[in-house]
Write a protein that holds these residues in place. Structure first.
Motif, PDB file in Angstrom:
ATOM      1  N   ASP A 260       0.857  -1.192   0.000  1.00 11.66           N
ATOM      2  CA  ASP A 260       0.000   0.000   0.000  1.00 11.66           C
ATOM      3  C   ASP A 260       0.889   1.238   0.000  1.00 11.66           C
ATOM      4  OD1 ASP A 260      -1.726   2.080   0.482  1.00 11.66           O
ATOM      5  OD2 ASP A 260      -2.707   1.167   2.213  1.00 11.66           O
ATOM      6  N   THR A 261       0.998   1.903  -1.155  1.00 10.65           N
ATOM      7  CA  THR A 261       1.897   3.060  -1.287  1.00 10.65           C
ATOM      8  C   THR A 261       1.200   4.390  -1.023  1.00 10.65           C
ATOM      9  OG1 THR A 261       1.467   3.290  -3.664  1.00 10.65           O
ATOM     10  CG2 THR A 261       3.298   1.842  -2.990  1.00 10.65           C
ATOM     11  N   SER A 262       0.020   4.360  -0.418  1.00 12.57           N
ATOM     12  CA  SER A 262      -0.660   5.619  -0.127  1.00 12.57           C
ATOM     13  C   SER A 262       0.196   6.448   0.819  1.00 12.57           C
ATOM     14  CB  SER A 262      -2.041   5.365   0.477  1.00 12.57           C
ATOM     15  OG  SER A 262      -1.933   4.642   1.689  1.00 12.57           O
ATOM     16  N   ARG A 263       0.197   7.745   0.586  1.00 12.84           N
ATOM     17  CA  ARG A 263       0.975   8.635   1.439  1.00 12.84           C
ATOM     18  C   ARG A 263       0.351  10.020   1.449  1.00 12.84           C
ATOM     19  NH1 ARG A 263       5.195   8.702  -2.529  1.00 12.84           N
ATOM     20  NH2 ARG A 263       5.252   6.468  -2.165  1.00 12.84           N
ATOM     21  N   LEU A 264       0.672  10.780   2.518  1.00 13.32           N
ATOM     22  CA  LEU A 264       0.284  12.184   2.567  1.00 13.32           C
ATOM     23  C   LEU A 264       1.304  12.991   1.778  1.00 13.32           C
ATOM     24  CD1 LEU A 264      -0.826  12.810   6.277  1.00 13.32           C
ATOM     25  CD2 LEU A 264      -2.244  12.307   4.283  1.00 13.32           C
ATOM     26  N   VAL A 265       0.814  13.822   0.877  1.00 12.19           N
ATOM     27  CA  VAL A 265       1.684  14.674   0.066  1.00 12.19           C
ATOM     28  C   VAL A 265       1.359  16.127   0.388  1.00 12.19           C
ATOM     29  CG1 VAL A 265       2.434  15.274  -2.257  1.00 12.19           C
ATOM     30  CG2 VAL A 265       1.716  12.930  -1.755  1.00 12.19           C
ATOM     31  N   ALA A 266       2.386  16.895   0.719  1.00  4.58           N
ATOM     32  CA  ALA A 266       2.206  18.313   1.037  1.00  4.58           C
ATOM     33  C   ALA A 266       2.443  19.154  -0.209  1.00  4.58           C
ATOM     34  CB  ALA A 266       3.173  18.732   2.141  1.00  4.58           C
ATOM     35  N   THR A 267       1.525  20.076  -0.491  1.00  6.29           N
ATOM     36  CA  THR A 267       1.712  21.023  -1.596  1.00  6.29           C
ATOM     37  C   THR A 267       2.123  22.357  -0.997  1.00  6.29           C
ATOM     38  OG1 THR A 267      -0.688  21.474  -1.568  1.00  6.29           O
ATOM     39  CG2 THR A 267       0.129  19.878  -3.162  1.00  6.29           C
ATOM     40  N   THR A 268       3.323  22.799  -1.310  1.00  9.16           N
ATOM     41  CA  THR A 268       3.911  23.972  -0.685  1.00  9.16           C
ATOM     42  C   THR A 268       4.498  24.905  -1.736  1.00  9.16           C
ATOM     43  OG1 THR A 268       6.050  22.856  -0.450  1.00  9.16           O
ATOM     44  CG2 THR A 268       4.509  22.641   1.389  1.00  9.16           C
ATOM     45  N   GLY A 269       4.920  26.083  -1.301  1.00  2.92           N
ATOM     46  CA  GLY A 269       5.578  27.036  -2.183  1.00  2.92           C
ATOM     47  C   GLY A 269       4.698  28.229  -2.490  1.00  2.92           C
ATOM     48  N   ALA A 270       5.343  29.363  -2.760  1.00 10.51           N
ATOM     49  CA  ALA A 270       4.622  30.616  -2.992  1.00 10.51           C
ATOM     50  C   ALA A 270       3.720  30.555  -4.218  1.00 10.51           C
ATOM     51  CB  ALA A 270       5.623  31.765  -3.134  1.00 10.51           C
ATOM     52  N   ALA A 271       4.041  29.713  -5.201  1.00  8.99           N
ATOM     53  CA  ALA A 271       3.247  29.630  -6.425  1.00  8.99           C
ATOM     54  C   ALA A 271       2.171  28.553  -6.350  1.00  8.99           C
ATOM     55  CB  ALA A 271       4.168  29.378  -7.623  1.00  8.99           C
ATOM     56  N   MET A 272       1.988  27.953  -5.188  1.00 10.12           N
ATOM     57  CA  MET A 272       0.935  26.950  -4.993  1.00 10.12           C
ATOM     58  C   MET A 272      -0.263  27.656  -4.373  1.00 10.12           C
ATOM     59  SD  MET A 272       0.850  23.600  -5.676  1.00 10.12           S
ATOM     60  CE  MET A 272       2.487  22.891  -5.427  1.00 10.12           C
ATOM     61  N   SER A 273      -1.426  27.571  -5.022  1.00 10.93           N
ATOM     62  CA  SER A 273      -2.586  28.334  -4.551  1.00 10.93           C
ATOM     63  C   SER A 273      -3.258  27.704  -3.337  1.00 10.93           C
ATOM     64  CB  SER A 273      -3.606  28.485  -5.690  1.00 10.93           C
ATOM     65  OG  SER A 273      -3.974  27.218  -6.202  1.00 10.93           O
ATOM     66  N   LYS A 274      -3.181  26.381  -3.200  1.00 14.02           N
ATOM     67  CA  LYS A 274      -3.719  25.715  -2.021  1.00 14.02           C
ATOM     68  C   LYS A 274      -2.608  24.910  -1.380  1.00 14.02           C
ATOM     69  CE  LYS A 274      -7.349  22.592  -0.347  1.00 14.02           C
ATOM     70  NZ  LYS A 274      -8.488  21.729  -0.700  1.00 14.02           N
ATOM     71  N   ARG A 275      -2.270  25.276  -0.154  1.00 14.12           N
ATOM     72  CA  ARG A 275      -1.124  24.651   0.510  1.00 14.12           C
ATOM     73  C   ARG A 275      -1.621  23.804   1.683  1.00 14.12           C
ATOM     74  NH1 ARG A 275       0.631  29.759  -1.204  1.00 14.12           N
ATOM     75  NH2 ARG A 275       0.086  30.805   0.755  1.00 14.12           N
ATOM     76  N   SER A 276      -1.795  22.541   1.397  1.00 17.44           N
ATOM     77  CA  SER A 276      -2.287  21.601   2.397  1.00 17.44           C
ATOM     78  C   SER A 276      -1.856  20.198   1.962  1.00 17.44           C
ATOM     79  CB  SER A 276      -3.812  21.698   2.531  1.00 17.44           C
ATOM     80  OG  SER A 276      -4.434  21.359   1.299  1.00 17.44           O
ATOM     81  N   TYR A 277      -2.477  19.181   2.537  1.00 16.94           N
ATOM     82  CA  TYR A 277      -2.131  17.797   2.218  1.00 16.94           C
ATOM     83  C   TYR A 277      -3.172  17.184   1.281  1.00 16.94           C
ATOM     84  CZ  TYR A 277       1.082  17.754   6.260  1.00 16.94           C
ATOM     85  OH  TYR A 277       2.089  18.008   7.155  1.00 16.94           O
ATOM     86  N   PHE A 278      -2.722  16.233   0.491  1.00 16.15           N
ATOM     87  CA  PHE A 278      -3.644  15.300  -0.135  1.00 16.15           C
ATOM     88  C   PHE A 278      -3.097  13.891   0.068  1.00 16.15           C
ATOM     89  CE2 PHE A 278      -0.832  16.292  -3.798  1.00 16.15           C
ATOM     90  CZ  PHE A 278      -0.534  15.015  -4.274  1.00 16.15           C
ATOM     91  N   LYS A 279      -4.000  12.924   0.079  1.00 15.85           N
ATOM     92  CA  LYS A 279      -3.594  11.531   0.239  1.00 15.85           C
ATOM     93  C   LYS A 279      -3.848  10.793  -1.061  1.00 15.85           C
ATOM     94  CE  LYS A 279      -3.844   7.591   3.391  1.00 15.85           C
ATOM     95  NZ  LYS A 279      -4.404   7.057   4.651  1.00 15.85           N
ATOM     96  N   ALA A 280      -2.826  10.098  -1.540  1.00 12.15           N
ATOM     97  CA  ALA A 280      -2.935   9.400  -2.823  1.00 12.15           C
ATOM     98  C   ALA A 280      -1.902   8.294  -2.890  1.00 12.15           C
ATOM     99  CB  ALA A 280      -2.743  10.381  -3.980  1.00 12.15           C
ATOM    100  N   TYR A 281      -2.057   7.432  -3.883  1.00 11.16           N
ATOM    101  CA  TYR A 281      -1.070   6.382  -4.123  1.00 11.16           C
ATOM    102  C   TYR A 281       0.055   6.916  -4.991  1.00 11.16           C
ATOM    103  CZ  TYR A 281      -4.504   3.123  -2.262  1.00 11.16           C
ATOM    104  OH  TYR A 281      -5.384   2.473  -1.434  1.00 11.16           O
TER     105      TYR A 281
END
Length: 450
Positions: A260-281
């Protein structure tokens, strides 16, 4: 309890675009892909072809030179395409995912009741072995080697890095099971490093591990820094490392029998409009994962990983096997007119060249500009300010450039990985691509020692 380690050299590069919430979006896509380029030094040999049906955990390819190291499908479905490049090099293995995920059953097991060989075989058969990395050389671990120790860093000190404690505590039981499994793979110690001053009580009661508190600026969270301070590598020795997302995958494998390769991925950086987590494989389409988070037409640079060690990716690519952070920063192609004479209040500086040094806690909106071109590689003393190992970094880089094997060994090539030189690139007035040089040096050592 292990030791308290103080890192006196280094710097925290404070950037705009940190995570704004702990909200987690559950995401999926119709197509997933496994990219052989994520696995340095691996020559893939296909085990499936287009049209084959696979389960999550079915081997897609193996390493030509280590056939027992398999790389498995992150999702179930149909292999729709094996994308090849020049000389039929395998670039992507694409899978059209099932609506309901099906896993290959490897059998749940308790690592505390298994010996080291059984744990190793379980990881190899399931496709979880590529999470185990080896020093020296910073490549996937050779299963035939006997590591003198295993090192795990439970925090990242890189710019805009997500909180790994948040991920660990969400799957604490899986984390503990994985640590038990790691302890079976070595006759030495499993060194677990935590951020100094943080709550590490969740590690109590786990046998076979030694916990260290690490204080200081980046690269305090780098596992290479911790290895150097705790138990340095000598010629002929091997240590293994596993990152936190890899440990959680391994823990799920032993608890459920599923890869099961699901993981929390953080979207970060000044050019990212939504900076939070998503969970995906692993391998999810980034175009789906970044909907409402990143504008592909903005011209910003999308990075798989952090800004120091991550690799440039694209909106139409796929989530890398080892990626648990995506960063977007402004892309700049034009050089700033008379930038060197401006006061530089919005520029990060380690040498007091700009007045930005007067506001040490300021968060900067840095872009991709090098602010200059590559110049003569001179001795400036800048590298030593941010390089906490007892190694001469400039001399080692120059030894690599002239391919002096003996000098490289004497200067500590076995202890380093490209990420250990990331801050050197940040402070380098010569604009030297230090990480690429170190990678070429390690590849040369592999070639010479094989």
């Amino acid at each position: 309890m292990g030791s308290n380690i103080k890192i006196n050299k280094g710097v925290d590069v404070k950037l705009q675009g940190r995570l704004e919430s702990d909200e987690i979006d559950q995401l999926s896509s119709s197509t997933y892909a496994l990219l052989p380029s994520n696995f340095h030094g691996v020559t893939p040999k296909m085990e499936v072809k287009a049209g084959d049906e696979v389960l999550a955990g079915t081997p897609l390819f193996h390493d030509k030179f280590q056939e027992q190291v398999k790389f498995c499908a992150p999702v179930s479905g149909e292999v729709v395409e094996v994308v090849r490049g020049e000389k039929r090099k395998i670039l992507e293995v694409k899978i059209l995912a099932d609506k309901e995920l099906r896993f290959k059953d490897f059998g749940a097991s308790d690592p505390s009741n298994m010996d080291g060989e059984a744990v190793k075989n379980h990881l190899l058969a399931s496709g979880a072995w590529p999470f185990v990395m080896q020093r020296p050389y910073d490549v996937i671990a050779n299963p035939s080697h006997d590591p003198k120790a295993i090192f795990i860093s439970t925090f990242s000190s890189a710019p805009l890095a997500p909180d790994l404690d948040f991920q660990i505590k969400a799957e604490l039981e899986h984390f503990k099971v994985a640590l038990t499994a790691m302890a079976k793979l070595t006759k030495g110690k499993v060194h677990v490093s935590v951020r100094g001053g943080s709550d590490s009580s969740y590690l109590s009661g786990i046998s076979g591990i030694e916990v260290h508190e690490v204080y200081g600026s980046h690269p305090a969270g780098n596992v290479g820094t911790q290895i150097h301070k705790i138990d340095p590598i000598n010629k002929g020795e091997f240590v293994w490392t596993v990152d936190v997302p890899g440990l959680l995958t391994i823990g799920r494998l032993f608890k459920t029998g599923h890869f099961d390769t699901s993981r929390l991925v953080a979207t970060t950086g000044a050019a990212m409009s939504k900076r939070s987590y998503f969970k995906a494989y692993a391998g999810i389409e980034l175009s789906k994962a970044l909907e409402g988070r990143f504008d592909a037409k903005s011209g910003a640079r999308l990075i798989g990983g952090n800004v120091l060690t991550g690799a440039t990716t694209s909106h139409d690519s796929f989530l890398g096997f080892y990626d648990y952070q995506l960063t977007a920063i402004p892309e700049v192609e034009d050089r700033e007119f008379f930038g060197w004479i401006a006061p530089g209040l919005n520029k990060f500086s380690m040498s007091n060249t700009f007045f930005g040094w007067m506001t040490p806690n300021k968060e900067y909106n840095l872009n991709t500009s090098l602010n200059g071109e590559e110049r003569a590689f001179v001795m400036s003393g800048q590298y030593e300010k941010v390089f906490p190992m007892d190694i001469y970094p400039v001399q080692l880089l120059k030894a690599i450039l002239v391919e002096d094997i003996e000098l490289m060994e004497n200067l500590g090539i076995y202890e380093v990985a490209p990420e250990d030189f990331a801050l050197c690139e940040v402070v380098c007035t010569s604009k030297i691509n230090s990480q690429a040089i170190v990678r070429s040096g390690l590849d040369l050592m592999i070639q010479e020692m094989s």
